[in-house]
Write a protein that holds these residues in place. Structure first.
Motif, short mmCIF file in Angstrom:
data_model
loop_
_atom_site.label_atom_id
_atom_site.label_comp_id
_atom_site.label_asym_id
_atom_site.label_seq_id
_atom_site.Cartn_x
_atom_site.Cartn_y
_atom_site.Cartn_z
N THR A 71 2.66 -6.19 5.66
CA THR A 71 1.92 -5.27 6.53
C THR A 71 2.84 -4.72 7.61
N ALA A 72 2.55 -3.50 8.05
CA ALA A 72 3.31 -2.89 9.14
C ALA A 72 2.38 -1.91 9.85
N GLU A 73 2.32 -2.01 11.17
CA GLU A 73 1.50 -1.07 11.93
C GLU A 73 2.30 -0.52 13.11
N ARG B 39 -9.37 -16.78 16.44
CA ARG B 39 -9.72 -17.56 15.24
C ARG B 39 -8.59 -18.52 14.87
N LYS C 13 0.99 -13.10 13.33
CA LYS C 13 0.70 -11.68 13.11
C LYS C 13 -0.10 -11.11 14.28
N ARG D 19 -9.35 -6.26 17.32
CA ARG D 19 -9.24 -7.00 16.05
C ARG D 19 -8.13 -8.05 16.15
N ALA D 20 -7.01 -7.67 16.72
CA ALA D 20 -5.90 -8.63 16.86
C ALA D 20 -6.29 -9.77 17.79
N ASP E 155 -1.46 2.52 16.07
CA ASP E 155 -2.46 2.24 15.03
C ASP E 155 -3.05 0.84 15.13
N ILE E 156 -2.59 0.08 16.12
CA ILE E 156 -3.06 -1.30 16.22
C ILE E 156 -4.43 -1.38 16.89
N ASP E 157 -5.32 -2.07 16.22
CA ASP E 157 -6.66 -2.30 16.75
C ASP E 157 -6.55 -3.58 17.60
N ASN F 210 0.82 -1.23 0.00
CA ASN F 210 0.00 0.00 0.00
C ASN F 210 0.84 1.27 0.00
N ALA G 205 -8.48 -12.10 15.83
CA ALA G 205 -7.67 -12.86 14.85
C ALA G 205 -6.90 -13.97 15.56
N ARG H 127 1.09 -8.15 16.85
CA ARG H 127 0.30 -6.91 17.04
C ARG H 127 -0.02 -6.71 18.52
P1 ATP Z 1 -7.73 -9.85 10.20
O1 ATP Z 1 -8.02 -11.32 10.22
O2 ATP Z 1 -8.15 -9.15 11.46
O3 ATP Z 1 -8.19 -9.15 8.94
P2 ATP Z 1 -5.12 -10.24 9.13
O4 ATP Z 1 -3.88 -10.69 9.86
O5 ATP Z 1 -5.71 -11.21 8.18
O6 ATP Z 1 -6.13 -9.72 10.22
P3 ATP Z 1 -3.64 -8.68 7.30
O7 ATP Z 1 -3.97 -9.37 6.00
O8 ATP Z 1 -2.33 -9.01 7.93
O9 ATP Z 1 -4.81 -8.90 8.35
O10 ATP Z 1 -3.71 -7.11 7.11
C1 ATP Z 1 -4.68 -6.47 6.28
C2 ATP Z 1 -4.63 -4.97 6.56
O11 ATP Z 1 -5.20 -4.71 7.84
C3 ATP Z 1 -3.21 -4.42 6.62
O12 ATP Z 1 -3.22 -3.10 6.11
C4 ATP Z 1 -2.88 -4.39 8.10
O13 ATP Z 1 -1.94 -3.38 8.41
C5 ATP Z 1 -4.25 -4.11 8.71
N1 ATP Z 1 -4.45 -4.75 10.02
C6 ATP Z 1 -4.65 -6.06 10.27
N2 ATP Z 1 -4.87 -6.29 11.57
C7 ATP Z 1 -4.78 -5.09 12.18
C8 ATP Z 1 -4.91 -4.65 13.54
N3 ATP Z 1 -5.16 -5.49 14.55
N4 ATP Z 1 -4.77 -3.33 13.78
C9 ATP Z 1 -4.52 -2.45 12.80
N5 ATP Z 1 -4.40 -2.79 11.50
C10 ATP Z 1 -4.52 -4.09 11.19
#
Ligand code: ATP
Length: 134
Positions: free
Chosen positions: A83-85, A101, A124, A94-95, A89-91, A12, A98, A128
């Motif tokens: 990806t890099a956060e 799951r 990941k 959401r983490a 900026d980390i939610d 991105n 994930a 996070r």
């Molecule tokens: P999820 O299952 O929650 O979507 P993921 O590990 O599959 O997580 P990625 O494919 O690694 O997600 O990332 C997709 C986008 O979302 C990237 O831009 C990443 O930076 C962002 N992202 C993923 N998880 C988080 C988080 N917990 N907080 C902030 N940004 C996140």
């Protein structure tokens, strides 16, 4: 003191840059490496995990990065990852979801489970969460 210019690039675009860092600490597939301005040129593959940028005044910034590569050359550190956060900026919720799951998938081991994908999702989410606690 010689300083480092750091750039973290994802599909991105540029996710992070710093002009005057004193050190970058990253997890390569061969172990943890601290890169300073005088570091020998290096190309290495990166593991999913936290990455730390240290500044001359002692300030530290943390990012969670996914798999990728790092290149260092003449005081420049270029990191290319999916990806890099930054910590801020980390939610976290959401983490956590994930992580749950991925843990459930790996525990159930249903037919057709893509184990590598589930392990990557787990790594990941852990990275996070670790970075968000910094
Ligand atoms: P999820 O299952 O929650 O979507 P993921 O590990 O599959 O997580 P990625 O494919 O690694 O997600 O990332 C997709 C986008 O979302 C990237 O831009 C990443 O930076 C962002 N992202 C993923 N998880 C988080 C988080 N917990 N907080 C902030 N940004 C996140």
């Amino acid at each position: 003191m010689n300083t480092l210019s750091v750039s973290i690039v994802t599909p991105n675009g540029e996710a992070y840059s710093a002009k005057e860092a004193s050190m970058v600490v990253l997890g390569t597939t061969s172990g943890q490496v601290g890169v300073m301005a005088n570091h020998v040129p290096m190309v290495a593959s990166l593991k999913v995990g936290p990455l730390k940028v240290v500044f001359p005044d002692g300030r530290e910034e943390y990012l969670a990065v996914s798999e990728g590569f790092v290149e260092t050359h003449k005081g420049e550190v270029t990191i290319i990852v999916q990806t890099a956060e930054l910590d801020k900026d980390i939610d976290v919720e959401r983490a956590r979801r994930a992580l749950q799951r991925a843990e459930e998938r790996l525990a159930k081991k249903e037919n057709g489970l893509d184990v590598r994908r589930a392990e990557l999702a787990l790594a990941k989410a852990c990275a996070r969460l670790k970075v968000s606690e910094k």
